[in-house]
Design a protein around this motif. Structure first.
Motif, PDB file in Angstrom:
ATOM      1  N   SER A  93      -7.804   2.315   7.787  1.00  0.00           N
ATOM      2  CA  SER A  93      -6.536   2.920   8.190  1.00  0.00           C
ATOM      3  C   SER A  93      -6.466   4.325   7.619  1.00  0.00           C
ATOM      4  N   GLY A  94      -5.508   5.110   8.112  1.00  0.00           N
ATOM      5  CA  GLY A  94      -5.277   6.438   7.568  1.00  0.00           C
ATOM      6  C   GLY A  94      -5.805   7.581   8.412  1.00  0.00           C
ATOM      7  N   GLY A  95      -6.530   7.268   9.466  1.00  0.00           N
ATOM      8  CA  GLY A  95      -7.025   8.329  10.325  1.00  0.00           C
ATOM      9  C   GLY A  95      -5.890   8.993  11.092  1.00  0.00           C
ATOM     10  N   LEU A  99      -8.013   7.960   3.743  1.00  0.00           N
ATOM     11  CA  LEU A  99      -8.438   6.755   4.445  1.00  0.00           C
ATOM     12  C   LEU A  99      -8.474   5.583   3.471  1.00  0.00           C
ATOM     13  N   SER A 100      -8.170   4.421   4.003  1.00  0.00           N
ATOM     14  CA  SER A 100      -8.254   3.196   3.205  1.00  0.00           C
ATOM     15  C   SER A 100      -9.002   2.137   3.991  1.00  0.00           C
ATOM     16  N   VAL A 136     -11.306   0.183  -0.684  1.00  0.00           N
ATOM     17  CA  VAL A 136     -11.899   1.472  -1.007  1.00  0.00           C
ATOM     18  C   VAL A 136     -11.138   2.555  -0.247  1.00  0.00           C
ATOM     19  N   HIS A 137     -10.971   3.712  -0.883  1.00  0.00           N
ATOM     20  CA  HIS A 137     -10.243   4.817  -0.290  1.00  0.00           C
ATOM     21  C   HIS A 137     -11.144   6.042  -0.188  1.00  0.00           C
ATOM     22  N   TYR A 197     -14.596   7.436  11.259  1.00  0.00           N
ATOM     23  CA  TYR A 197     -15.012   7.079   9.910  1.00  0.00           C
ATOM     24  C   TYR A 197     -15.062   5.564   9.767  1.00  0.00           C
ATOM     25  N   TYR A 198     -16.190   5.097   9.229  1.00  0.00           N
ATOM     26  CA  TYR A 198     -16.421   3.662   9.104  1.00  0.00           C
ATOM     27  C   TYR A 198     -16.551   3.257   7.640  1.00  0.00           C
ATOM     28  N   CYS A 199     -15.951   2.136   7.319  1.00  0.00           N
ATOM     29  CA  CYS A 199     -16.083   1.548   5.996  1.00  0.00           C
ATOM     30  C   CYS A 199     -17.291   0.608   5.983  1.00  0.00           C
TER      31      CYS A 199
END
Length: 127
Positions: free
Chosen positions: A7-9, A20-21, A84-85, A99-101
């Motif tokens: 999230s956060g994009g 981002l989180s 993770v942030h 962006y990928y976690c």
């Protein structure tokens, strides 16, 4: 099965900031590292930043000094929902990407070491 949810994009002007989180849906037996990657259409996914107990924090040259990765003791502790942030400052148009976690680890004691991925969150930086 574990899910990673980013999230956060969003959209921001050049020079702006986003955070981002990524949160995992369940506890891991063991995590080797948590990381962020990014990808633009027609290009390979590229490494952005990672954190691990053994290797510490690592950043790509493209974002070093502008982005900061952090985690809620996901690596060192036994977090029920590892998180993770990625704090992104001084954003540039070339930072535009999905962006990928990523989590590198063992979801159970008997499972093999695997890479787990989120579905991504889009970051758009306008000039």
């Amino acid at each position: 099965q574990v899910q990673l949810v980013e999230s956060g994009g969003g959209s921001v002007q050049s020079g702006g900031s986003l955070r981002l989180s990524c949160i995992a849906s369940k506890r891991f037996f063991s995590i080797r590292s948590m990381a962020w990657y990014r990808q633009v259409p027609d290009k390979q996914r590229e490494f952005v930043a990672s954190m691990s107990e053994l290797e510490g924090v690592s950043y790509s040259e493209a974002i070093k000094g502008r982005f900061t990765i952090s985690g809620d003791d996901a690596i060192l502790g036994n977090s029920a929902k590892p998180t993770v942030h990625l704090q992104m400052n001084s954003l540039k148009p070339e930072d535009t990407a999905t962006y990928y976690c990523n989590v590198d680890g063992w979801i159970t004691e008997t499972a093999g070491r695997m890479h787990y991925w989120g579905k991504g969150t889009l970051v758009t930086v306008s000039s």
